[in-house]
Design a protein around this motif. Structure first.
Motif, PDB file in Angstrom:
ATOM      1  N   ARG A  63     -21.493 -11.136  32.068  1.00  0.00           N
ATOM      2  CA  ARG A  63     -20.392 -10.304  32.587  1.00  0.00           C
ATOM      3  C   ARG A  63     -19.535 -11.092  33.573  1.00  0.00           C
ATOM      4  NH1 ARG A  63     -24.470  -6.098  32.382  1.00  0.00           N
ATOM      5  NH2 ARG A  63     -23.854  -4.512  30.851  1.00  0.00           N
ATOM      6  N   GLU A  64     -20.185 -11.899  34.421  1.00  0.00           N
ATOM      7  CA  GLU A  64     -19.433 -12.719  35.383  1.00  0.00           C
ATOM      8  C   GLU A  64     -18.555 -13.735  34.660  1.00  0.00           C
ATOM      9  OE1 GLU A  64     -22.124 -14.483  38.130  1.00  0.00           O
ATOM     10  OE2 GLU A  64     -22.760 -12.570  39.011  1.00  0.00           O
ATOM     11  N   MET A  65     -19.097 -14.357  33.603  1.00  0.00           N
ATOM     12  CA  MET A  65     -18.314 -15.330  32.835  1.00  0.00           C
ATOM     13  C   MET A  65     -17.140 -14.661  32.134  1.00  0.00           C
ATOM     14  SD  MET A  65     -20.945 -18.127  31.192  1.00  0.00           S
ATOM     15  CE  MET A  65     -21.997 -16.961  30.336  1.00  0.00           C
ATOM     16  N   VAL A  66     -17.359 -13.456  31.622  1.00  0.00           N
ATOM     17  CA  VAL A  66     -16.282 -12.729  30.950  1.00  0.00           C
ATOM     18  C   VAL A  66     -15.189 -12.363  31.942  1.00  0.00           C
ATOM     19  CG1 VAL A  66     -15.690 -10.592  29.744  1.00  0.00           C
ATOM     20  CG2 VAL A  66     -17.736 -11.863  29.085  1.00  0.00           C
ATOM     21  N   GLN A  67     -15.590 -11.898  33.131  1.00  0.00           N
ATOM     22  CA  GLN A  67     -14.611 -11.512  34.150  1.00  0.00           C
ATOM     23  C   GLN A  67     -13.810 -12.697  34.650  1.00  0.00           C
ATOM     24  OE1 GLN A  67     -16.956  -9.465  37.099  1.00  0.00           O
ATOM     25  NE2 GLN A  67     -17.263  -7.656  35.801  1.00  0.00           N
ATOM     26  N   SER A  68     -14.444 -13.878  34.699  1.00  0.00           N
ATOM     27  CA  SER A  68     -13.744 -15.083  35.144  1.00  0.00           C
ATOM     28  C   SER A  68     -13.056 -15.807  33.983  1.00  0.00           C
ATOM     29  CB  SER A  68     -14.717 -16.035  35.846  1.00  0.00           C
ATOM     30  OG  SER A  68     -15.758 -16.414  34.973  1.00  0.00           O
ATOM     31  N   LYS A  69     -13.043 -15.153  32.798  1.00  0.00           N
ATOM     32  CA  LYS A  69     -12.386 -15.690  31.602  1.00  0.00           C
ATOM     33  C   LYS A  69     -12.975 -17.012  31.132  1.00  0.00           C
ATOM     34  CE  LYS A  69      -8.010 -13.338  32.588  1.00  0.00           C
ATOM     35  NZ  LYS A  69      -8.373 -12.201  31.737  1.00  0.00           N
ATOM     36  N   LYS A  70     -14.265 -17.220  31.414  1.00  0.00           N
ATOM     37  CA  LYS A  70     -14.959 -18.403  30.918  1.00  0.00           C
ATOM     38  C   LYS A  70     -15.708 -18.119  29.622  1.00  0.00           C
ATOM     39  CE  LYS A  70     -15.659 -20.533  35.474  1.00  0.00           C
ATOM     40  NZ  LYS A  70     -16.676 -20.996  36.450  1.00  0.00           N
ATOM     41  N   ALA A  71     -15.750 -16.848  29.220  1.00  0.00           N
ATOM     42  CA  ALA A  71     -16.466 -16.478  28.004  1.00  0.00           C
ATOM     43  C   ALA A  71     -15.887 -15.185  27.458  1.00  0.00           C
ATOM     44  CB  ALA A  71     -17.962 -16.321  28.274  1.00  0.00           C
ATOM     45  N   GLU A  72     -16.193 -14.927  26.199  1.00  0.00           N
ATOM     46  CA  GLU A  72     -15.798 -13.670  25.579  1.00  0.00           C
ATOM     47  C   GLU A  72     -16.928 -13.166  24.691  1.00  0.00           C
ATOM     48  OE1 GLU A  72     -12.841 -14.641  22.158  1.00  0.00           O
ATOM     49  OE2 GLU A  72     -12.549 -16.183  23.703  1.00  0.00           O
ATOM     50  N   ILE A  73     -17.087 -11.859  24.652  1.00  0.00           N
ATOM     51  CA  ILE A  73     -18.148 -11.239  23.870  1.00  0.00           C
ATOM     52  C   ILE A  73     -17.699 -11.099  22.413  1.00  0.00           C
ATOM     53  CG2 ILE A  73     -19.578  -9.176  23.574  1.00  0.00           C
ATOM     54  CD1 ILE A  73     -20.300 -10.707  26.043  1.00  0.00           C
ATOM     55  N   ILE A  74     -18.606 -11.411  21.484  1.00  0.00           N
ATOM     56  CA  ILE A  74     -18.321 -11.253  20.053  1.00  0.00           C
ATOM     57  C   ILE A  74     -19.353 -10.289  19.475  1.00  0.00           C
ATOM     58  CG2 ILE A  74     -17.948 -12.438  17.868  1.00  0.00           C
ATOM     59  CD1 ILE A  74     -17.688 -15.036  19.417  1.00  0.00           C
ATOM     60  N   PRO A  75     -19.058  -8.988  19.446  1.00  0.00           N
ATOM     61  CA  PRO A  75     -20.007  -8.059  18.833  1.00  0.00           C
ATOM     62  C   PRO A  75     -20.156  -8.363  17.347  1.00  0.00           C
ATOM     63  CG  PRO A  75     -18.323  -6.909  20.120  1.00  0.00           C
ATOM     64  CD  PRO A  75     -17.858  -8.311  19.948  1.00  0.00           C
ATOM     65  N   GLY A  76     -21.379  -8.493  16.892  1.00  0.00           N
ATOM     66  CA  GLY A  76     -21.631  -8.824  15.501  1.00  0.00           C
ATOM     67  C   GLY A  76     -22.112  -7.619  14.705  1.00  0.00           C
ATOM     68  N   VAL A  77     -22.841  -7.919  13.642  1.00  0.00           N
ATOM     69  CA  VAL A  77     -23.323  -6.876  12.728  1.00  0.00           C
ATOM     70  C   VAL A  77     -24.835  -7.016  12.578  1.00  0.00           C
ATOM     71  CG1 VAL A  77     -23.244  -5.982  10.377  1.00  0.00           C
ATOM     72  CG2 VAL A  77     -21.142  -6.797  11.471  1.00  0.00           C
ATOM     73  N   ALA A  78     -25.550  -5.940  12.869  1.00  0.00           N
ATOM     74  CA  ALA A  78     -26.990  -5.867  12.609  1.00  0.00           C
ATOM     75  C   ALA A  78     -27.194  -4.994  11.374  1.00  0.00           C
ATOM     76  CB  ALA A  78     -27.730  -5.296  13.805  1.00  0.00           C
ATOM     77  N   PHE A  79     -27.801  -5.555  10.345  1.00  0.00           N
ATOM     78  CA  PHE A  79     -27.998  -4.842   9.081  1.00  0.00           C
ATOM     79  C   PHE A  79     -29.469  -4.476   8.953  1.00  0.00           C
ATOM     80  CE2 PHE A  79     -28.974  -4.975   4.486  1.00  0.00           C
ATOM     81  CZ  PHE A  79     -28.135  -3.955   4.055  1.00  0.00           C
ATOM     82  N   ILE A  80     -29.762  -3.170   8.901  1.00  0.00           N
ATOM     83  CA  ILE A  80     -31.149  -2.687   8.817  1.00  0.00           C
ATOM     84  C   ILE A  80     -31.345  -2.056   7.447  1.00  0.00           C
ATOM     85  CG2 ILE A  80     -32.933  -1.246   9.843  1.00  0.00           C
ATOM     86  CD1 ILE A  80     -31.444  -1.384  12.475  1.00  0.00           C
ATOM     87  N   ASP A  81     -32.035  -2.790   6.575  1.00  0.00           N
ATOM     88  CA  ASP A  81     -32.317  -2.295   5.234  1.00  0.00           C
ATOM     89  C   ASP A  81     -33.587  -1.438   5.265  1.00  0.00           C
ATOM     90  OD1 ASP A  81     -31.904  -1.917   2.582  1.00  0.00           O
ATOM     91  OD2 ASP A  81     -32.311  -3.982   1.967  1.00  0.00           O
ATOM     92  N   GLU A  82     -33.768  -0.616   4.247  1.00  0.00           N
ATOM     93  CA  GLU A  82     -34.924   0.278   4.138  1.00  0.00           C
ATOM     94  C   GLU A  82     -35.038   1.171   5.372  1.00  0.00           C
ATOM     95  OE1 GLU A  82     -38.172  -2.425   3.932  1.00  0.00           O
ATOM     96  OE2 GLU A  82     -37.516  -3.362   2.066  1.00  0.00           O
TER      97      GLU A  82
END
Length: 329
Positions: A282-301
């Motif tokens: 969160r600190e890195m995101v707020q200081s614009k040193k990082a960005e979050i990339i929400p991905g995809v979790a696939f749950i079969d069965e």
């Protein structure tokens, strides 16, 4: 040991992804599916529906983070899930699991699901680092007898003269760099990049001038022009890690972003470690040193999941850091 190593994932996940490695997207023109496109064949109605969902996610209009897909085996549920992840952008993590794995893992069900979800959330990190880059003009490696075998010489240090078109510098290096020089077979005429902060030296290729002087017609190494500008420069490095990789690194003593070690797997991670990682991200995101990339979790069965697992996933969907979860049955 200097360098970055990937945390290996399970073979089962690799096998499931590799079967769909040819898929690059949903194969849509606008929101209309082509019968054959981006590695997808058929299932045009399902792909068009997935295209609408993907657009809603990109525009931030998707109410919720969960999707349910139902269909017989082999009808393309996993393929469409992979395609959704590809459509969402570069470096978007895709983590497939089967509900049966939740019960066969040597850890708590909630811990297994937590790790799967955190593997599905990427962090793209931007960092400015001090880099020395140029062609090797002079190289001297200091050696001394091995402490246990006096007949064998081991490198203890090195002196290297690096040059660009505009500047040259002489650098003294310790044993760690000297070992890397020997291992990579670096010699005069090579173009190298030295990461002073990370403790790594990388051989980029051979200078064009060196190849011309040797009058070589064919070479197996990459031929590169000598860089211009100063030898020492600030360079931005961009790399993507998952929250789970950060958890693993920080759960070990002396772990850092630049020293991923091979994981034996099956290890539970303390909640305090995850809390520290989340705060740091969160600190890195707020200081614009990082960005979050929400991905995809696939749950079969997913029909095999019990009430406890569904309750945990329902709570996870309400958290700030959560991927898109695709249930399939």
């Amino acid at each position: 040991m200097s360098g970055i190593r990937e945390v290996p994932e399970g073979l089962v996940a690799w096998e499931r992804i590799s079967a769909h490695s040819h898929i690059t997207g949903l194969g849509l023109e606008g929101l209309k599916a082509k019968f054959i496109g981006d590695g997808m064949v058929g299932q045009t109605e399902a792909r068009e529906a997935a295209g609408i969902i993907t657009r809603l996610i990109k525009e931030g209009k998707f109410a919720g983070r969960a999707i349910l897909m139902a269909g017989p085996p082999g009808t393309g549920k996993t393929a469409i899930a992979v395609a959704i992840a590809k459509e969402l952008g570069k470096d978007v993590p895709f983590v497939p699991i089967a509900a049966s794995e939740v019960y066969s893992a040597e850890m708590k069900k909630t811990e297994f699901l937590t790790q799967a979800l955190r593997k599905s959330i990427g962090v793209r990190i931007h960092e400015m680092r001090k880099i020395y880059e140029g062609v090797v003009k002079e190289l001297s490696i200091q050696k001394e007898p091995h402490p246990y075998n006096p007949y064998m010489q081991v490198p203890t240090g090195a002196v290297m003269k690096l040059a660009t078109k505009d500047e040259s510098k002489k650098l003294t290096m310790d044993q760690s760099f000297a070992m890397q020089i020997v291992q990579q077979g670096i010699e005069t005429g090579d173009i190298v990049q030295i990461d002073a902060d990370g403790g790594r030296i990388t051989k980029l290729g051979k200078s064009r001038q060196s190849i011309e002087e040797r009058k070589v017609d064919l070479t197996a190494v990459e031929v590169i022009d000598i860089p211009s500008g100063p030898v020492m420069k600030e360079k931005e490095f961009i790399y993507t890690l998952t929250l789970h990789q950060l958890d693993v690194m920080n759960s070990r003593s002396g772990g850092s972003i630049f020293s991923l070690l091979f994981s034996s797997g099956g290890r539970e991670i303390d909640a305090e470690v995850r809390k520290e990682v989340d705060n740091a991200v969160r600190e890195m995101v707020q200081s614009k040193k990082a960005e979050i990339i929400p991905g995809v979790a696939f749950i079969d069965e997913c029909s095999m999941l019990d009430v406890e697992s569904f309750a945990f996933l329902n709570r996870a969907l309400e958290q700030d850091l959560c991927p898109i979860i695709i249930f399939a049955t």
